[in-house]
Structures are given as C-alpha cells and as structure tokens.
Design a protein around this motif. Sequence first.
Motif, PDB file in Angstrom:
ATOM      1  N   ILE A 169      67.833  52.788  40.862  1.00 27.67           N
ATOM      2  CA  ILE A 169      68.104  54.122  40.319  1.00 27.67           C
ATOM      3  C   ILE A 169      66.805  54.830  39.948  1.00 27.67           C
ATOM      4  N   GLN A 170      65.875  54.097  39.314  1.00 26.40           N
ATOM      5  CA  GLN A 170      64.596  54.697  38.925  1.00 26.40           C
ATOM      6  C   GLN A 170      63.830  55.196  40.147  1.00 26.40           C
ATOM      7  N   LEU A 171      63.790  54.371  41.200  1.00 25.63           N
ATOM      8  CA  LEU A 171      63.102  54.781  42.427  1.00 25.63           C
ATOM      9  C   LEU A 171      63.840  55.934  43.095  1.00 25.63           C
ATOM     10  N   GLY A 172      65.179  55.894  43.048  1.00 24.04           N
ATOM     11  CA  GLY A 172      65.967  56.961  43.650  1.00 24.04           C
ATOM     12  C   GLY A 172      65.747  58.307  42.987  1.00 24.04           C
ATOM     13  N   LEU A 173      65.616  58.304  41.655  1.00 29.55           N
ATOM     14  CA  LEU A 173      65.368  59.555  40.940  1.00 29.55           C
ATOM     15  C   LEU A 173      63.989  60.118  41.280  1.00 29.55           C
ATOM     16  N   LYS A 174      63.029  59.218  41.536  1.00 27.79           N
ATOM     17  CA  LYS A 174      61.686  59.683  41.903  1.00 27.79           C
ATOM     18  C   LYS A 174      61.643  60.203  43.340  1.00 27.79           C
ATOM     19  N   SER A 175      62.354  59.521  44.238  1.00 29.07           N
ATOM     20  CA  SER A 175      62.296  59.884  45.655  1.00 29.07           C
ATOM     21  C   SER A 175      63.271  60.992  46.033  1.00 29.07           C
ATOM     22  N   GLY A 176      64.301  61.199  45.212  1.00 31.78           N
ATOM     23  CA  GLY A 176      65.276  62.244  45.514  1.00 31.78           C
ATOM     24  C   GLY A 176      66.556  61.732  46.131  1.00 31.78           C
ATOM     25  N   THR A 177      66.678  60.414  46.349  1.00 29.53           N
ATOM     26  CA  THR A 177      67.938  59.888  46.890  1.00 29.53           C
ATOM     27  C   THR A 177      69.038  59.878  45.837  1.00 29.53           C
ATOM     28  N   LEU A 345      64.276  78.882  35.238  1.00 33.29           N
ATOM     29  CA  LEU A 345      64.380  77.449  35.541  1.00 33.29           C
ATOM     30  C   LEU A 345      63.159  76.676  35.052  1.00 33.29           C
ATOM     31  N   PHE A 346      61.965  77.218  35.286  1.00 32.33           N
ATOM     32  CA  PHE A 346      60.731  76.504  34.954  1.00 32.33           C
ATOM     33  C   PHE A 346      60.005  77.097  33.741  1.00 32.33           C
ATOM     34  N   ALA A 347      60.739  77.765  32.868  1.00 36.90           N
ATOM     35  CA  ALA A 347      60.116  78.401  31.702  1.00 36.90           C
ATOM     36  C   ALA A 347      59.381  77.391  30.828  1.00 36.90           C
ATOM     37  N   SER A 348      59.911  76.168  30.727  1.00 38.56           N
ATOM     38  CA  SER A 348      59.301  75.166  29.842  1.00 38.56           C
ATOM     39  C   SER A 348      57.978  74.630  30.377  1.00 38.56           C
ATOM     40  N   VAL A 349      57.685  74.858  31.676  1.00 37.81           N
ATOM     41  CA  VAL A 349      56.432  74.337  32.258  1.00 37.81           C
ATOM     42  C   VAL A 349      55.603  75.476  32.853  1.00 37.81           C
ATOM     43  N   VAL A 366      54.572  71.797  37.830  1.00 33.22           N
ATOM     44  CA  VAL A 366      55.771  71.061  38.236  1.00 33.22           C
ATOM     45  C   VAL A 366      55.517  70.444  39.613  1.00 33.22           C
ATOM     46  N   PRO A 367      56.004  69.222  39.871  1.00 31.82           N
ATOM     47  CA  PRO A 367      55.785  68.579  41.178  1.00 31.82           C
ATOM     48  C   PRO A 367      56.333  69.413  42.331  1.00 31.82           C
ATOM     49  N   LEU A 368      55.650  69.352  43.467  1.00 29.02           N
ATOM     50  CA  LEU A 368      56.045  70.147  44.633  1.00 29.02           C
ATOM     51  C   LEU A 368      57.451  69.783  45.098  1.00 29.02           C
ATOM     52  N   ARG A 369      57.807  68.507  45.052  1.00 29.77           N
ATOM     53  CA  ARG A 369      59.142  68.094  45.522  1.00 29.77           C
ATOM     54  C   ARG A 369      60.246  68.762  44.691  1.00 29.77           C
ATOM     55  N   ILE A 370      59.971  68.983  43.390  1.00 31.39           N
ATOM     56  CA  ILE A 370      60.954  69.642  42.534  1.00 31.39           C
ATOM     57  C   ILE A 370      61.068  71.122  42.903  1.00 31.39           C
ATOM     58  N   ILE A 371      59.923  71.745  43.215  1.00 32.78           N
ATOM     59  CA  ILE A 371      59.940  73.154  43.625  1.00 32.78           C
ATOM     60  C   ILE A 371      60.769  73.315  44.898  1.00 32.78           C
ATOM     61  N   GLU A 372      60.526  72.437  45.871  1.00 30.31           N
ATOM     62  CA  GLU A 372      61.253  72.516  47.142  1.00 30.31           C
ATOM     63  C   GLU A 372      62.757  72.345  46.914  1.00 30.31           C
ATOM     64  N   GLN A 389      61.082  66.195  30.898  1.00 27.37           N
ATOM     65  CA  GLN A 389      60.815  64.810  30.499  1.00 27.37           C
ATOM     66  C   GLN A 389      61.024  63.864  31.684  1.00 27.37           C
ATOM     67  N   PHE A 390      62.122  64.061  32.421  1.00 22.69           N
ATOM     68  CA  PHE A 390      62.412  63.229  33.582  1.00 22.69           C
ATOM     69  C   PHE A 390      61.768  63.780  34.851  1.00 22.69           C
ATOM     70  N   GLN A 391      61.296  65.028  34.791  1.00 22.00           N
ATOM     71  CA  GLN A 391      60.820  65.740  35.970  1.00 22.00           C
ATOM     72  C   GLN A 391      61.884  65.691  37.068  1.00 22.00           C
ATOM     73  N   GLN A 392      63.100  66.102  36.675  1.00 24.48           N
ATOM     74  CA  GLN A 392      64.245  66.086  37.565  1.00 24.48           C
ATOM     75  C   GLN A 392      65.056  67.368  37.405  1.00 24.48           C
ATOM     76  N   LEU A 393      65.656  67.820  38.501  1.00 20.60           N
ATOM     77  CA  LEU A 393      66.633  68.893  38.411  1.00 20.60           C
ATOM     78  C   LEU A 393      67.964  68.296  37.995  1.00 20.60           C
ATOM     79  N   VAL A 394      68.681  69.032  37.171  1.00 20.62           N
ATOM     80  CA  VAL A 394      70.014  68.608  36.717  1.00 20.62           C
ATOM     81  C   VAL A 394      71.030  69.584  37.298  1.00 20.62           C
ATOM     82  N   TYR A 395      71.954  69.070  38.086  1.00 17.48           N
ATOM     83  CA  TYR A 395      72.949  69.920  38.735  1.00 17.48           C
ATOM     84  C   TYR A 395      74.128  70.123  37.792  1.00 17.48           C
ATOM     85  N   LEU A 396      74.510  71.380  37.586  1.00 17.39           N
ATOM     86  CA  LEU A 396      75.550  71.716  36.615  1.00 17.39           C
ATOM     87  C   LEU A 396      76.932  71.775  37.265  1.00 17.39           C
TER      88      LEU A 396
END
Length: 396
Positions: A169-177, A345-349, A366-372, A389-396
């Motif tokens: 799960i940790q690797l998946g959150l980093k890689s986007g899977t 979306l990115f106001a905090s950074v 913000v990391p490029l993968r998150i921007i994409e 904190q997680f450097q992750q997008l959260v889908y609502l």
Amino acid sequence: MINWDKELEKIFEDPLIADVTAPRKRTTSSDRLIAGFQEILSFYEANGRLPEDNPTESSLYHNWLGVLKYEKKIERCRPFDDLGILPQPASTVEEPQAEYLRELTEEEQLEVILKDPLLEDIKNGADLGLFDIPEYMHQRLDARKEAEYVGKRRPCEDFDKYADGFNKIQLGLKSGTHKLIKFSVKLLKVGSYFVEDGMIGYLAAFEDEGVNRHGNRDGRTRVIYENGSESDIRYKTITKNLSVTGYSVMDCADIPAEDFEKSFTITDKDVESGTIYVLRSKSTRPEIAAIKDLYKIGFTITSVDSRIANAKNEPTYLCSDVEVVATWKVYNVKSSTFEALIHKLFASVQLQATVDGHRPKEWFIVPLRIIEEAIQAIISGKAVEYDPQFQQLVYL
C-alpha cells in the motif's frame, strides 16, 4: 548602615570569582527531541516542504518519522510548531461509556420495584438461593461490561503476516497504483485499508452483530496498524472516527478502463480552450534553486513559446528563464475556472515569495506526478483535494 547593593557589587567584581560560571545544564532526551524538531522546522521554512527519504535528507526524514510515531512526542513538540506541520488533534469519538441516570422520584422507584423481573421469578415459583443471581441480572451485567469496555491498541503478535500488505500500500500510494479517497463506509470491509490520522490501518476481522435500532451495523473488529499495533475497536466507532479525519485506500486496478477512455476521448462537440503548461524555473538565485518540486502551472490561449518568450524580465516567471516540463491541450474549460481550481487545490503549498515587488501566484511546491494527476482529474471533472502531509490527491 551597610549598603548591601554596593557590598554585593564589590563581591561580584572580585577577580577570584571572575571564572565562576553556572553549572552546565545536562541535556535531556526532551531537549534533543525539541532541538531535532526545530531543525525540521528550519528545513520546512527554507524549502517549503518536509524532508524526504533520500541520501541528503535521510537524517531529518527519520527524525520526522520518529516524532510522528508517538503521540507523546507530537504533543511535546506542539508548543514549538509555529508552522503547523504537526498533525492536528482530531475530534474523534470514544467508545460508549456507561450511562448514569438521574435520581428517580419515589413514585418512579416504586414502579421500578413492582416491574422488577425478580418478582416475576418469585411469582412463577423460581427456586433461587440467597446468593443466586437471576438470569436477567446476568444479562444486564454482561451488557454493562460490554458498554464499559473500550478497545485499546496493543502490540500485534503476528504482524509479520501483514507487513507485506502495508509495504504494498505504501509503495502503491507513492507510485499511483493506489489512491486516497474521502472515507466511505461502503468501502470499509474485511480486507480493506484506510488511513486514520496519518496512519494506515487494515480491517482484518469483524464480528458482525447485525443492524442496530438506527439501521447501522456494529460489532467488535480486529484492526492492524502499520506501526505494528492492533485494536479491537468497535466497527461503529471506526466509522465515526474516519468520517472526521479518515480516508479510504482505493486500488486503481478496480477502476474500469472505459471510465478513463470516456473522460479523455475527444468528439466533434468539444471546443479547444487552450493549453495547460507546467514550467520549471532556471533561476540561479539560491533561495529559488534550492526548492525541490517547484513548478509554475498556467493556462494560455496562445502558444506556450510566445507566452514565455520574455520570462526573464517578468516577475510572474520569477524574472528568470524557464523550462517547459509538460503541456496539455484542453477542451471545454475556461481559463479562469481552471486557474481558480488549481489555486484552491494547491493553496497550502503555494510559493510565498516576492519578486520585484510582485507576488507570483502560479508557483507551487508539489511533485510533478501530483500535478499531472490533478490536471487529469480537473479535465475529467473529478472532485479532489490535496493532502500535503501524504503528498497525495484525495478523491471526494
């Protein structure tokens, strides 16, 4: 009469005590904790982000993990957290406690006595000894014990069975899977992962007691956490806590491919709006060059090359040349709408800097993968939030 002030001044001016100093205060573990935390704050203030797991930042990164691992360390450091990098205390729900009723009136007390099941046992000829407890009292005692029992975290003796799952799960959150989505009760099933207060949890078991009078399921669970602990917290309590501070973890393999194709297939009805671009600064100024993952996200209805031709003279480009990292042709999107969404979306950074008296608004750390991923979500109409904190997008 003796002037004690002057006498003391003479004593302190005596050369014999010139080298006398106060004993050195012994450094404690608490002092080292605060000193290490202040180094992390200095790093965050200078770079606009937390340290990462790489050769140059490894020491600070592991110090940061050490702080987050224990609630006591977090609370010890909180008074010094003037940048707000520590997780905020959540308003979580505790297990139900025993209820204490108001004092009954004499009439109510008499009514309770007359309705006591013990009288029914006597009427029905039940053979009870002086110290025998009727069955109904056993049931009430058991119910009270269950209500007063609170799920506690303790070491997980067989954590090795679950360690590989957490690593995946940790690797998946980093890689986007894997993605974080706003917590949903429908996704909280045995075998599912979730995130609560920054920690990944796994629902290993659930003793379903059925639906209560409010129509909600409840029962004891077995929850394993990534730090090697476990809890038998009640299912209803988990759902209440996660609804405040939690996320569900979604495997992207579960998303049908046709959903992506439908979102990104251009038809005759689509109207080209312009180009979204991502730029990287070529500035040699130390305070800019040292910031990792610093990007400008913009929108133009003209060509990107013509838009950035005079970059080194414009404060909006930090008065330096820029490099084009990525571009997207977009359809049916207003430039003002896109820019408002990105800024929100990115106001905090967002980069906090002033260049030639101007404050650029389109630069984000913000990391490029998150921007994409964020741009694709906006184009396809998906609602998202960003968790720095997680450097992750959260889908609502």
